[in-house]
Scaffold this motif. Structure first.
Motif, PDB file in Angstrom:
ATOM      1  N   TRP A 134       0.898   1.188   5.374  1.00 21.32           N
ATOM      2  CA  TRP A 134       1.811   1.534   4.291  1.00 21.32           C
ATOM      3  C   TRP A 134       2.906   0.491   4.172  1.00 21.32           C
ATOM      4  CZ3 TRP A 134      -0.917   4.846   1.884  1.00 21.32           C
ATOM      5  CH2 TRP A 134      -1.607   5.844   2.527  1.00 21.32           C
ATOM      6  N   GLY A 135       3.315   0.242   2.939  1.00 23.01           N
ATOM      7  CA  GLY A 135       4.271  -0.832   2.697  1.00 23.01           C
ATOM      8  C   GLY A 135       3.498  -2.129   2.538  1.00 23.01           C
ATOM      9  N   TRP A 141       9.997  -3.617  -5.908  1.00 21.19           N
ATOM     10  CA  TRP A 141       9.829  -3.583  -4.460  1.00 21.19           C
ATOM     11  C   TRP A 141      10.841  -4.546  -3.878  1.00 21.19           C
ATOM     12  CZ3 TRP A 141       7.956  -1.255  -0.339  1.00 21.19           C
ATOM     13  CH2 TRP A 141       7.699  -1.976   0.835  1.00 21.19           C
ATOM     14  N   ASP A 165       3.055   9.321  -3.827  1.00 26.07           N
ATOM     15  CA  ASP A 165       4.375   8.705  -3.899  1.00 26.07           C
ATOM     16  C   ASP A 165       4.510   7.789  -5.109  1.00 26.07           C
ATOM     17  OD1 ASP A 165       5.913   9.719  -1.660  1.00 26.07           O
ATOM     18  OD2 ASP A 165       4.433   8.754  -0.395  1.00 26.07           O
ATOM     19  N   LEU A 166       3.463   7.035  -5.436  1.00 24.91           N
ATOM     20  CA  LEU A 166       3.545   6.206  -6.632  1.00 24.91           C
ATOM     21  C   LEU A 166       3.646   7.092  -7.873  1.00 24.91           C
ATOM     22  CD1 LEU A 166       3.545   3.496  -8.069  1.00 24.91           C
ATOM     23  CD2 LEU A 166       1.031   3.636  -8.152  1.00 24.91           C
ATOM     24  N   TRP A 175      10.957   5.246  -2.890  1.00 24.94           N
ATOM     25  CA  TRP A 175       9.995   5.541  -1.825  1.00 24.94           C
ATOM     26  C   TRP A 175      10.186   4.560  -0.683  1.00 24.94           C
ATOM     27  CZ3 TRP A 175       5.973   2.158  -0.203  1.00 24.94           C
ATOM     28  CH2 TRP A 175       5.139   2.694   0.802  1.00 24.94           C
ATOM     29  N   THR A 231       0.861  -1.184   0.000  1.00 24.99           N
ATOM     30  CA  THR A 231       0.000   0.000   0.000  1.00 24.99           C
ATOM     31  C   THR A 231       0.895   1.231   0.000  1.00 24.99           C
ATOM     32  OG1 THR A 231      -1.696  -1.180   1.252  1.00 24.99           O
ATOM     33  CG2 THR A 231      -1.840   1.223   1.215  1.00 24.99           C
ATOM     34  N   ILE A 232       0.590   2.180  -0.876  1.00 22.30           N
ATOM     35  CA  ILE A 232       1.438   3.344  -1.062  1.00 22.30           C
ATOM     36  C   ILE A 232       0.561   4.573  -1.288  1.00 22.30           C
ATOM     37  CG2 ILE A 232       1.624   2.802  -3.539  1.00 22.30           C
ATOM     38  CD1 ILE A 232       4.401   4.070  -3.536  1.00 22.30           C
ATOM     39  N   ARG A 289      -1.948  11.631   0.167  1.00 23.22           N
ATOM     40  CA  ARG A 289      -1.852  10.366   0.888  1.00 23.22           C
ATOM     41  C   ARG A 289      -3.040   9.427   0.672  1.00 23.22           C
ATOM     42  NH1 ARG A 289       2.466  10.212   4.112  1.00 23.22           N
ATOM     43  NH2 ARG A 289       1.710   8.470   5.340  1.00 23.22           N
ATOM     44  N   LEU A 312      10.463   0.971  -2.537  1.00 23.66           N
ATOM     45  CA  LEU A 312       9.964   0.861  -3.905  1.00 23.66           C
ATOM     46  C   LEU A 312      10.824   1.762  -4.777  1.00 23.66           C
ATOM     47  CD1 LEU A 312       7.581  -0.353  -5.651  1.00 23.66           C
ATOM     48  CD2 LEU A 312       6.531   1.923  -5.433  1.00 23.66           C
ATOM     49  N   LYS A 325       8.267   3.685   3.246  1.00 27.17           N
ATOM     50  CA  LYS A 325       7.009   3.924   3.950  1.00 27.17           C
ATOM     51  C   LYS A 325       7.115   5.013   5.006  1.00 27.17           C
ATOM     52  CE  LYS A 325       7.763   0.111   7.235  1.00 27.17           C
ATOM     53  NZ  LYS A 325       7.846   0.955   8.452  1.00 27.17           N
TER      54      LYS A 325
END
Length: 211
Positions: free
Chosen positions: A75-76, A37, A9-10, A57, A4-5, A106, A42, A59
């Motif tokens: 996250w992560g 990953w 950030d993605l 990135w 989960t990101i 976010r 990432l 987390k």
């Protein structure tokens, strides 16, 4: 293999590097962005053999503006590493389709790789419409950009370097998450921006610099 990101950030790591991929399909595997990953970080990587960029990135990274986590986003994710080679057009579509405003940095996305297909999903629980993309990975070998940079890291003094202005200007499009630093090495100029971006550009040959 699901992580989960935050949307920002993605979209951010992909936006940081898409300009360094070969722009045309005849560039073969270089007309791609590698997303991997490693169990903790990432990484997005692209190169056109003249420039290269790696954006990362973690987390625990914080966005430029303050954001408040919700209670449910983890996250992560799983430690299992994975990697996919995304066609450049698909990477650009991810940026275009998922990009939101700064206040929605976010909003969480989930990423899952299964049998070579990357699934990116935004659920309705985020307060936005559900959005899913599935991207078929390219089954070719991609250059090990980190190894290339590591093997060309011997710093040398220079009196000047000549670059194609547009190629150098693309580094200014990387998110400014810290100072930009240049290191002049054998055959490459290394460029770092903060702690999460590392890249390089090959200067023009000396005979052109002297022309």
């Amino acid at each position: 293999m699901t992580i989960t990101i935050p949307t920002g950030d993605l979209v951010g790591v992909l936006s940081d590097v898409v300009n360094f991929a070969h722009p045309k399909p005849d560039g073969g595997v270089l007309n791609c962005v590698r997303l991997n990953w490693d169990g903790e970080y990432l990484h997005a990587t692209a190169t056109d053999r003249i420039r290269a960029g790696i954006s990362t990135w973690h987390k625990d990274d914080e966005p430029d503006d303050d954001g408040q986590d919700d209670l449910f986003s983890n996250w992560g994710g799983a430690d299992n590493p994975w990697s996919i080679l995304m066609p450049l057009d698909d990477a650009k579509d991810v940026i275009s389709n998922y990009k939101l405003g700064p206040k929605e940095y976010r909003v969480p996305l989930t990423i899952d790789l299964h049998q070579g297909v990357l699934k990116i999903e935004r659920s309705r629980d985020t307060g936005h419409s559900r959005l899913v993309m599935q991207i078929q990975g390219v089954l070719e070998e991609f250059p090990d950009v980190r190894e290339i940079l590591a093997n060309n890291d011997r710093v040398k003094p220079v009196t000047g370097q000549l670059y194609t202005a547009k190629f150098l200007a693309d580094f200014a499009k990387v998110r400014a998450r810290g100072p930009l630093q240049l290191a002049f090495a054998e055959g490459l100029t290394h460029i770092t921006i903060g702690k999460r971006f590392v890249g390089a550009i090959a200067p023009l040959p000396e005979d052109r610099a002297a022309a």
